[in-house]
Design an enzyme around this catalytic site. Structure first.
Site, PDB file in Angstrom:
ATOM      1  N   SER A  67      24.881 -51.513 -10.027  1.00 45.70           N
ATOM      2  CA  SER A  67      26.153 -51.516  -9.305  1.00 45.70           C
ATOM      3  C   SER A  67      26.098 -52.283  -7.980  1.00 45.70           C
ATOM      4  O   SER A  67      25.798 -53.466  -7.954  1.00 45.70           O
ATOM      5  CB  SER A  67      26.562 -50.055  -9.110  1.00 45.70           C
ATOM      6  N   ASP A 286      32.810 -54.529  -6.604  1.00 46.10           N
ATOM      7  CA  ASP A 286      31.373 -54.361  -6.406  1.00 46.10           C
ATOM      8  C   ASP A 286      30.621 -55.064  -7.544  1.00 46.10           C
ATOM      9  O   ASP A 286      31.230 -55.718  -8.397  1.00 46.10           O
ATOM     10  CB  ASP A 286      30.981 -52.877  -6.262  1.00 46.10           C
ATOM     11  N   ASP A 288      29.179 -54.395 -10.316  1.00 41.79           N
ATOM     12  CA  ASP A 288      29.460 -54.200 -11.749  1.00 41.79           C
ATOM     13  C   ASP A 288      30.949 -53.933 -11.983  1.00 41.79           C
ATOM     14  O   ASP A 288      31.347 -53.492 -13.061  1.00 41.79           O
ATOM     15  CB  ASP A 288      28.588 -53.088 -12.341  1.00 41.79           C
ATOM     16  N   ASP A 290      33.194 -51.744 -10.955  1.00 36.59           N
ATOM     17  CA  ASP A 290      33.874 -50.456 -11.120  1.00 36.59           C
ATOM     18  C   ASP A 290      34.415 -49.930  -9.787  1.00 36.59           C
ATOM     19  O   ASP A 290      34.939 -48.825  -9.731  1.00 36.59           O
ATOM     20  CB  ASP A 290      32.985 -49.413 -11.829  1.00 36.59           C
ATOM     21  N   ARG A 518      24.553 -35.492   3.039  1.00 37.53           N
ATOM     22  CA  ARG A 518      24.089 -35.160   1.679  1.00 37.53           C
ATOM     23  C   ARG A 518      23.033 -36.181   1.259  1.00 37.53           C
ATOM     24  O   ARG A 518      23.030 -37.306   1.760  1.00 37.53           O
ATOM     25  CB  ARG A 518      25.255 -35.151   0.680  1.00 37.53           C
ATOM     26  N   ARG A 527      22.732 -39.463   3.534  1.00 36.86           N
ATOM     27  CA  ARG A 527      23.933 -40.089   4.109  1.00 36.86           C
ATOM     28  C   ARG A 527      24.586 -39.157   5.123  1.00 36.86           C
ATOM     29  O   ARG A 527      24.661 -37.945   4.895  1.00 36.86           O
ATOM     30  CB  ARG A 527      24.951 -40.401   3.016  1.00 36.86           C
TER      31      ARG A 527
HETATM   32  P1  NG1 Z   1      25.271 -41.891  -3.544  1.00 32.66           P
HETATM   33  O1  NG1 Z   1      24.227 -42.903  -3.337  1.00 32.66           O
HETATM   34  O2  NG1 Z   1      24.863 -40.647  -4.312  1.00 32.66           O
HETATM   35  O3  NG1 Z   1      25.992 -41.580  -2.256  1.00 32.66           O
HETATM   36  C1  NG1 Z   1      27.026 -43.744  -4.293  1.00 32.66           C
HETATM   37  C2  NG1 Z   1      28.420 -43.450  -3.808  1.00 32.66           C
HETATM   38  C3  NG1 Z   1      29.093 -42.534  -4.804  1.00 32.66           C
HETATM   39  C4  NG1 Z   1      29.086 -43.151  -6.202  1.00 32.66           C
HETATM   40  C5  NG1 Z   1      27.664 -43.583  -6.563  1.00 32.66           C
HETATM   41  C6  NG1 Z   1      27.612 -44.326  -7.871  1.00 32.66           C
HETATM   42  C7  NG1 Z   1      29.158 -43.248  -1.470  1.00 32.66           C
HETATM   43  C8  NG1 Z   1      29.043 -42.497  -0.208  1.00 32.66           C
HETATM   44  N1  NG1 Z   1      28.408 -42.797  -2.496  1.00 32.66           N
HETATM   45  O4  NG1 Z   1      26.359 -42.530  -4.495  1.00 32.66           O
HETATM   46  O5  NG1 Z   1      30.383 -42.275  -4.378  1.00 32.66           O
HETATM   47  O6  NG1 Z   1      29.998 -44.215  -6.280  1.00 32.66           O
HETATM   48  O7  NG1 Z   1      27.090 -44.397  -5.548  1.00 32.66           O
HETATM   49  O8  NG1 Z   1      27.729 -45.691  -7.769  1.00 32.66           O
HETATM   50  O9  NG1 Z   1      29.916 -44.218  -1.559  1.00 32.66           O
HETATM   51 ZN    ZN Z   2      29.675 -50.087  -9.317  1.00 34.43          ZN
END
Ligand code: NG1
Ligand code: ZN
Length: 553
Positions: A67, A286, A288, A290, A518, A527
């Site tokens: 992604s 982005d 890929d 989505d 989280r 994050r």
């Molecule tokens: P993580 O890395 O778990 O925060 C990120 C995005 C998710 C989701 C996933 C999948 C943020 C803060 N987090 O996850 O919302 O899109 O990637 O691609 O944008």
């Molecule tokens: Zn993506």
């Protein structure tokens, strides 16, 4: 069975797990540095084949992508027969498979699970696994590993669908199981036909006409720009799409200073755009395709872009759909009383939630990760979900679509029809346009354009639906992010003890402050998200909490 065991053992021995690799099927499947993933992808090939066997040999999908991550990373995830993400119930099994230290351990884990789940294993029952990959250089070798994993399961057949966006593959899986055409041509035709019909249903002589048919799209140097180029050939003349960062001819690096994640998180101008684009309606996909966000380069000193993020897309879609439902209700149609809901995560800007609630929307919250949002949205007649980062879609229940169908048939024989019939037709076309399997930047983009045109709106009109509260996101690199656990849709830290109290104490110092942390599911970081009354305050709160996180881990 013995023959199956022997094949599996032989094939798995060719894909040893590199030492020290610990994989977890996170928010978006397995992700890591591309070169370390061959074993994991081989094993996910086996997983996908088992999933298909478990689901009565329905087609499932396997997508190789990381992604928005850096170009050196890659990843793999499985799509269930409905086209949505693989059921969470199987995630612990995915982790156990990926983590088995040796080929023998791997085969043992497979057979234990096959027994437990009563999977008809070792039986030559043809089951299809559709494969897709994005444009990452490591994709080709990993695709080969996936094929070998699938080939190691008797009866399973891999069908390589080529280089695709993630949502295209999910769409294909869903269509195939519906017994409908699932080729890429059919995908493009379905999107362009429903978009054209939606444009034809725009009201004539709208009160406002600030819609500019030109739009500039940042393709993140990934697969999305190229696919959008193909889709454009089928689009009506009423929309002029200019693609930049299409990733062709070595133009730039995937996701490097470009793409939806960069634009949304950094709130900065992506490469390939400059202040000479000031005022234009721009969008970013982005890697890929989505995720989708819009932006406008303001041209003002120091204020680089006005971001129109996933929350604003959710608000625009909610507004439009609510208006169409109201027209149905005015016309006395039972479909007008459909239960409409919006689904967000804690990353949603507080101002968006307030806007949606003021509009009379039911708003629900789930943890991060589209699988959670998707599941929640499917509980409504019409469920709209978006992450702030631009991943989302609109789900229509079968019941609701059945209620719309007679109205459409009536309209076809009785042109031009009443306002409520037109509203029914619009909603029907939205259900055909917007991907029902997963969030899809290309179909989302066309729906945004159709709605802006319908309303005669500029991007500023859209952006002024509400004013975002200033926010800041930071990443803290940690040794082991799994130490952090959370509750209440990720808004409260449970572990390590004391950290939530420290966050609360910092947050209390800022008017309108809101902050949570989280562990990422896709990167080795924790994050931090903060919101406050001013940008300086949001930055300060995020920084202070990031320090607390660093201290306690
Ligand atoms: P993580 O890395 O778990 O925060 C990120 C995005 C998710 C989701 C996933 C999948 C943020 C803060 N987090 O996850 O919302 O899109 O990637 O691609 O944008
Ligand atoms: Zn993506």
């Amino acid at each position: 069975m013995e023959q199956q065991r022997a094949i599996l053992l032989r094939c798995a021995s060719g894909f040893p797990l590199p030492p020290g690799v610990k994989m977890s099927y996170g928010t978006a499947g397995f992700r890591a540095e591309g070169m370390t993933l061959a074993s994991t992808v081989f094993r996910t090939g086996v997983l996908a084949a088992l999933r298909s066997l478990k689901m009565g040999s329905a087609a499932v999908g396997l997508m190789i992508t990381a992604s928005h991550n850096a170009v050196g990373d890659n990843g793999v995830k499985v799509a269930d027969p409905s086209g949505s993400m693989m059921t969470q119930l199987w995630e612990p099994f995915a982790d156990a498979l990926a983590g088995a230290p040796t080929a023998e351990d791997f085969v043992r884990v497979v057979f234990e699970f096959v027994d437990e789940e009563k999977i008809p294993f070792g039986v030559a029952r043809p089951s299809e696994i559709l494969l897709g990959r994005d444009t990452r250089p490591s994709g080709e070798a990993l695709l080969e590993a996936a094929k070998q994993g699938i080939a190691a399961v008797v009866g399973a057949v891999a069908i390589d669908m080529g280089i695709l966006t993630t949502p295209q593959l999910h769409w294909m899986v869903r269509r195939r199981n519906e017994g409908r055409g699932a080729s890429e041509d059919e995908y493009f035709r379905q999107l362009s036909d429903s978009f054209r019909r939606l444009m034809d249903l725009s009201p004539e002589g709208t009160l406002r006409n600030a819609y500019d048919p030109s739009v500039w799209v940042d393709g993140a140097n990934g697969v999305g720009g190229e696919k959008l180029g193909e889709l454009m050939k089928l689009l009506p003349a009423g929309l002029a799409v200019h693609v930049r960062n299409s990733g062709k001819d070595g133009e730039g690096i995937l996701n490097d200073g470009v793409g939806a994640d960069f634009v949304q998180k950094e709130k900065a101008i992506p490469h390939g755009f400059s202040t000479s684009d000031a005022g234009r309606r721009c969008a970013s996909l982005d890697g890929d395709a989505d995720r989708l966000v819009y932006f406008r380069i303001t041209g003002e000193e120091g204020r680089k872009i006005d971001l129109t993020d996933g929350d604003k897309i959710l608000s625009l879609f909610s507004l439009f759909i609510k208006e169409q439902l109201a027209k149905l209700e005015e016309g006395g149609e039972p479909a007008g009383r459909a239960r409409l809901g919006a689904v967000q995560t804690a990353y949603a800007n507080g101002a968006s939630t307030e806007f949606l609630r003021r509009m009379g929307m039911e708003v629900a919250f789930t943890p991060t990760g589209v699988k959670h949002l998707h599941e929640k949205a499917s509980e409504y007649d019409v469920g709209i979900y978006f992450e702030a980062n631009g991943h989302g879609t609109v789900l229509f229940s079968d019941k609701f679509l059945r209620e719309l169908e007679p109205l459409n048939a009536e309209l076809a024989t009785n042109h031009p029809g009443s306002e409520s019939q037109k509203a029914a037709l619009r909603l029907w076309e939205v259900s055909q346009l917007i991907n029902q399997a997963v969030g899809d930047a290309l179909s989302g983009f066309l729906l945004v354009e159709a709605i802006l045109r319908h309303k005669g709106w500029s991007i500023e009109d859209w952006n002024s639906l509400y004013q975002d509260l200033p926010s800041r996101q930071l990443k803290v690199k940690v040794a082991d992010r799994s130490v952090v656990t959370t509750a209440n849709a990720e808004t409260q830290v449970v572990n390590p003890p004391g950290l939530q109290e420290a966050i609360d104490a910092e947050t209390a110092k800022y008017p309108n402050g809101r902050c949570f942390i989280r562990p990422s599911g896709t990167e080795d970081v924790v994050r931090v998200y903060a919101e406050a009354a001013t940008q300086e305050a949001a930055d300060g709160l995020a920084r202070a909490v990031a320090l607390e996180v660093g201290r306690s881990l």
